[in-house]
Structure formats: C-alpha cells, structure tokens
Design a protein around this motif. Sequence first.
Motif, mmCIF file in Angstrom:
data_model
loop_
_atom_site.group_PDB
_atom_site.id
_atom_site.type_symbol
_atom_site.label_atom_id
_atom_site.label_comp_id
_atom_site.label_asym_id
_atom_site.label_seq_id
_atom_site.Cartn_x
_atom_site.Cartn_y
_atom_site.Cartn_z
ATOM 1 N N SER A 1 -87.476 -42.060 41.747
ATOM 2 C CA SER A 1 -88.060 -41.267 40.658
ATOM 3 C C SER A 1 -87.457 -40.097 40.857
ATOM 4 C CB SER A 1 -89.425 -41.285 39.877
ATOM 5 O OG SER A 1 -90.362 -41.364 40.998
ATOM 6 N N GLY A 2 -87.803 -38.705 40.648
ATOM 7 C CA GLY A 2 -87.579 -37.626 41.259
ATOM 8 C C GLY A 2 -88.136 -37.064 42.075
ATOM 9 N N ASN A 3 -89.594 -37.842 41.837
ATOM 10 C CA ASN A 3 -90.760 -37.167 42.547
ATOM 11 C C ASN A 3 -91.230 -38.457 44.282
ATOM 12 O OD1 ASN A 3 -91.788 -38.590 41.671
ATOM 13 N ND2 ASN A 3 -93.636 -37.606 41.341
ATOM 14 N N GLY A 4 -90.470 -39.536 43.660
ATOM 15 C CA GLY A 4 -89.948 -40.304 44.764
ATOM 16 C C GLY A 4 -91.254 -40.994 44.787
ATOM 17 N N GLY A 5 -91.483 -41.101 44.105
ATOM 18 C CA GLY A 5 -93.716 -41.788 43.213
ATOM 19 C C GLY A 5 -92.843 -43.495 43.487
ATOM 20 N N THR A 6 -91.943 -43.678 42.665
ATOM 21 C CA THR A 6 -91.686 -45.036 42.005
ATOM 22 C C THR A 6 -89.999 -44.505 42.558
ATOM 23 O OG1 THR A 6 -92.075 -44.895 40.045
ATOM 24 C CG2 THR A 6 -91.067 -46.862 39.689
ATOM 25 N N THR A 7 -90.353 -46.560 43.101
ATOM 26 C CA THR A 7 -88.675 -47.050 43.554
ATOM 27 C C THR A 7 -88.544 -48.375 42.815
ATOM 28 O OG1 THR A 7 -89.663 -47.580 45.746
ATOM 29 C CG2 THR A 7 -89.043 -45.546 46.059
ATOM 30 N N TYR A 8 -88.250 -49.016 43.246
ATOM 31 C CA TYR A 8 -86.600 -50.214 42.799
ATOM 32 C C TYR A 8 -86.461 -50.383 43.056
ATOM 33 C CZ TYR A 8 -85.111 -53.185 38.190
ATOM 34 O OH TYR A 8 -84.536 -54.198 37.543
ATOM 35 N N VAL B 1 -85.638 -45.088 36.495
ATOM 36 C CA VAL B 1 -85.124 -45.547 37.389
ATOM 37 C C VAL B 1 -85.512 -46.674 36.909
ATOM 38 C CG1 VAL B 1 -86.626 -44.468 39.611
ATOM 39 C CG2 VAL B 1 -87.428 -46.409 38.114
ATOM 40 N N TYR B 2 -85.230 -47.249 35.957
ATOM 41 C CA TYR B 2 -85.151 -48.551 35.447
ATOM 42 C C TYR B 2 -83.474 -49.041 34.747
ATOM 43 C CZ TYR B 2 -89.801 -49.036 37.576
ATOM 44 O OH TYR B 2 -90.619 -49.339 37.899
ATOM 45 N N ARG B 3 -83.489 -47.655 34.466
ATOM 46 C CA ARG B 3 -82.163 -47.815 33.109
ATOM 47 C C ARG B 3 -80.677 -47.694 34.109
ATOM 48 N NH1 ARG B 3 -81.488 -42.847 28.833
ATOM 49 N NH2 ARG B 3 -79.957 -44.712 28.444
ATOM 50 N N LEU B 4 -80.493 -48.603 34.488
ATOM 51 C CA LEU B 4 -79.565 -48.912 35.072
ATOM 52 C C LEU B 4 -78.245 -48.851 35.170
ATOM 53 C CD1 LEU B 4 -79.895 -52.386 37.486
ATOM 54 C CD2 LEU B 4 -81.088 -49.625 38.086
ATOM 55 N N ALA B 5 -77.744 -49.267 34.160
ATOM 56 C CA ALA B 5 -76.437 -47.740 33.095
ATOM 57 C C ALA B 5 -76.480 -46.866 32.721
ATOM 58 C CB ALA B 5 -76.348 -48.640 31.852
ATOM 59 N N ALA B 6 -77.588 -45.942 33.290
ATOM 60 C CA ALA B 6 -77.244 -45.133 32.557
ATOM 61 C C ALA B 6 -77.141 -43.796 33.817
ATOM 62 C CB ALA B 6 -78.679 -43.808 32.151
ATOM 63 N N PHE B 7 -76.475 -44.784 34.810
ATOM 64 C CA PHE B 7 -76.674 -43.663 36.192
ATOM 65 C C PHE B 7 -75.110 -43.320 36.764
ATOM 66 C CE2 PHE B 7 -80.372 -43.457 39.174
ATOM 67 C CZ PHE B 7 -81.223 -44.587 38.779
ATOM 68 N N GLY B 8 -74.671 -42.358 36.884
ATOM 69 C CA GLY B 8 -73.838 -41.460 37.381
ATOM 70 C C GLY B 8 -73.429 -41.166 38.068
ATOM 71 N N SER B 9 -72.191 -39.785 37.880
ATOM 72 C CA SER B 9 -71.787 -39.202 38.981
ATOM 73 C C SER B 9 -72.135 -39.752 40.439
ATOM 74 C CB SER B 9 -73.493 -37.563 39.098
ATOM 75 O OG SER B 9 -73.147 -37.152 37.882
ATOM 76 N N TRP B 10 -70.761 -40.588 40.522
ATOM 77 C CA TRP B 10 -70.925 -41.352 41.847
ATOM 78 C C TRP B 10 -70.219 -40.504 43.128
ATOM 79 C CZ3 TRP B 10 -73.186 -46.132 40.895
ATOM 80 C CH2 TRP B 10 -73.407 -46.180 39.882
ATOM 81 N N GLY B 11 -71.066 -41.016 44.064
ATOM 82 C CA GLY B 11 -69.929 -40.380 45.074
ATOM 83 C C GLY B 11 -68.920 -41.039 45.279
ATOM 84 N N GLN B 12 -68.346 -40.604 46.489
ATOM 85 C CA GLN B 12 -67.694 -41.067 47.077
ATOM 86 C C GLN B 12 -67.506 -43.195 47.973
ATOM 87 O OE1 GLN B 12 -68.532 -39.537 48.986
ATOM 88 N NE2 GLN B 12 -68.084 -40.113 51.031
ATOM 89 N N GLY B 13 -68.312 -42.745 47.965
ATOM 90 C CA GLY B 13 -68.818 -44.608 48.392
ATOM 91 C C GLY B 13 -68.711 -44.553 50.295
ATOM 92 N N THR B 14 -69.465 -45.129 51.080
ATOM 93 C CA THR B 14 -69.198 -45.214 51.943
ATOM 94 C C THR B 14 -69.628 -46.945 52.428
ATOM 95 O OG1 THR B 14 -70.414 -44.162 54.183
ATOM 96 C CG2 THR B 14 -71.664 -45.002 52.675
ATOM 97 N N GLN B 15 -68.209 -46.940 53.480
ATOM 98 C CA GLN B 15 -68.029 -48.608 54.017
ATOM 99 C C GLN B 15 -69.225 -49.439 54.650
ATOM 100 O OE1 GLN B 15 -65.624 -50.725 52.646
ATOM 101 N NE2 GLN B 15 -67.391 -52.602 53.708
#
Length: 122
Positions: A52-59, A103-117
């Motif tokens: 989450s934005g304040n770091g208080g919730t993780t999943y 944090v639970y709305r996985l389908a709403a995540f975007g603005s993807w970075g280029q990735g790291t292998q």
Amino acid sequence: QVQLVESGGGLVLPGGSLRLSCAATGRIFSSYAMGWFRQAPGKEREFVATISGNGGTTYYADSVKGRFTISRDNAKNTIYLQMNNLKPEDTAVYYCAANRGSVYRLAAFGSWGQGTQVTVSS
C-alpha cells in the motif's frame, strides 16, 4: 501517472538472494499502491507482491510467501523486493507497477517498467 525503472536483477545460485529496486518519478508516489509481477518464458505475467501507499499493507503470492519481502521508501520514491532462498522456478523478468487503488486489485496495476531479468541457476 508515474514512470518506473527496475534494477537489481542478475544470475544467482539456488538458495541465494537478490534485492530488486524500482525507482518512480512523480510527486505523489505515496498515493500509489505498488507491486511486483514477473513473467517467465512461455508463461503469462503473474503477481508476486504488492504494498500500500503508506507501506502498512502487503500482499504476497503463495509461491513467494516467507521468502520474498516487499518494502518501500517514499522519501526516495522507491520500492524494493528482497528475495531470499531463490529457486530455479523464480527465474523470470520482474516488473514493477503502480495502482491508485487497493493492493488487492491486481488487474488495476499499470504504468509498467521495462523489467529486470532474474535467473536462478547452478
């Protein structure tokens, strides 16, 4: 809108550790939930962990629970993924992403970075 740049990937032996970083641009970074996702060759992208934005919730995905830790430093506009006890099946391109919602709305995540292998191999 945020722009994201991942770093920290590499080749590691099974059982080893890596820490990934994702640096974000944007003045309101703390208003975004952030997440890590990964894509292995021939497979669809999958969820790894979100915070989450304040770091208080993780999943976490069940496959990484107890081995990976997601964290963030809002003063540095950066999130991290500490990966311990790495396994060959963790081999993938790792991406970070942002979401103005839960944090639970996985389908709403975007603005993807280029990735790291990340490659886990002996």
